[in-house]
Design a protein around this motif. Structure first.
Motif, PDB file in Angstrom:
ATOM      1  N   TRP A  61       0.774   3.954  -3.050  1.00  0.00           N
ATOM      2  CA  TRP A  61       0.272   5.318  -2.854  1.00  0.00           C
ATOM      3  C   TRP A  61       1.375   6.366  -2.870  1.00  0.00           C
ATOM      4  N   TYR A  68      -0.507  -2.216  -8.724  1.00  0.00           N
ATOM      5  CA  TYR A  68      -0.559  -2.685  -7.342  1.00  0.00           C
ATOM      6  C   TYR A  68       0.026  -4.097  -7.232  1.00  0.00           C
ATOM      7  N   ASP A 108       0.839  -1.202   0.000  1.00  0.00           N
ATOM      8  CA  ASP A 108       0.000   0.000   0.000  1.00  0.00           C
ATOM      9  C   ASP A 108       0.873   1.251   0.000  1.00  0.00           C
ATOM     10  N   SER A 137      -9.994   8.008  -0.252  1.00  0.00           N
ATOM     11  CA  SER A 137     -10.179   6.560  -0.247  1.00  0.00           C
ATOM     12  C   SER A 137      -8.846   5.861  -0.506  1.00  0.00           C
ATOM     13  N   ASP A 138      -8.647   4.727   0.150  1.00  0.00           N
ATOM     14  CA  ASP A 138      -7.438   3.926  -0.067  1.00  0.00           C
ATOM     15  C   ASP A 138      -7.733   2.694  -0.919  1.00  0.00           C
ATOM     16  N   ASP A 139      -8.860   2.705  -1.618  1.00  0.00           N
ATOM     17  CA  ASP A 139      -9.197   1.603  -2.519  1.00  0.00           C
ATOM     18  C   ASP A 139      -8.375   1.738  -3.792  1.00  0.00           C
ATOM     19  N   HIS A 199      -4.693  -2.141 -11.014  1.00  0.00           N
ATOM     20  CA  HIS A 199      -4.438  -3.432 -10.359  1.00  0.00           C
ATOM     21  C   HIS A 199      -3.094  -4.031 -10.766  1.00  0.00           C
TER      22      HIS A 199
END
Length: 187
Positions: A52, A129, A48, A118-120, A126
């Protein structure tokens, strides 16, 4: 997107080949998190943070952010786990439930964690990530050599934080400037 997928596959192949060759984690040190923290949770916190903080940076820039997180875990002046390092900062009771504490906005060690957004992970990211998760796995297992000079801090090149004056610059990677927090002499 295809370029990122290509680098992701290359990183995975190198990881696999390195493990086959050595039969163990390749280089660097492994952070010693408290047994309470599960490896999956710790790697998610690393991923994460990489995503981010550095999703728009090169592979080296993304790894640099992960190395700072590991260097903090290994430094006694910071918390002892990846999640605690990432989530470090002041908290306050939630207005919804006084028993639930939330981070104070814009006061965390890593800005994304308490920016109020939001941390979605967006669907279109994807793959990025997934690459951050690969980096997180290798960081958690000590498989990447620290090329930041032991950096414990960094910032974007378009800001000038006050703390930077008290740190020693080690390297610039993409849009991030990395620093080490020197220990005072014990004399």
């Amino acid at each position: 997107m295809k370029k990122l997928t290509k680098w992701y596959l290359i990183a995975c192949a190198l990881s696999f080949a390195g493990g086959l060759y050595t039969g163990k984690s390749a280089f660097a040190s492994v952070a010693n998190a408290h047994p309470f923290h599960s490896p999956d949770a710790e790697m998610k916190c690393i991923a994460d943070n990489v995503y981010w903080e550095a999703r728009n940076q090169s592979t080296k820039g993304m790894i640099g952010v992960a190395l700072v997180t590991r260097n903090r875990v290994n430094d006694s002046r910071f918390p002892h786990s990846y999640c605690e390092v990432v989530m470090e900062g002041p908290t306050r009771p939630s207005w919804k439930d006084a028993n639930v504490y939330i981070p104070v906005r814009h006061r965390c060690q890593f800005s994304w964690y308490c920016d109020g957004k939001s941390d979605d992970i967006p669907i279109f990211d994807h793959d990025v990530y997934g690459f951050a998760r690969t980096i997180a796995f290798k960081i958690y297992h000590g498989e990447l050599t620290d090329f930041t000079g032991g950096a414990t801090h960094y910032h974007a090149d378009y800001v000038r934080p006050a703390w930077a004056k008290s740190k020693t610059k080690t390297i610039t990677i993409d849009e991030h400037i990395f620093y080490i927090w020197e220990r005072p002499n014990a004399n």
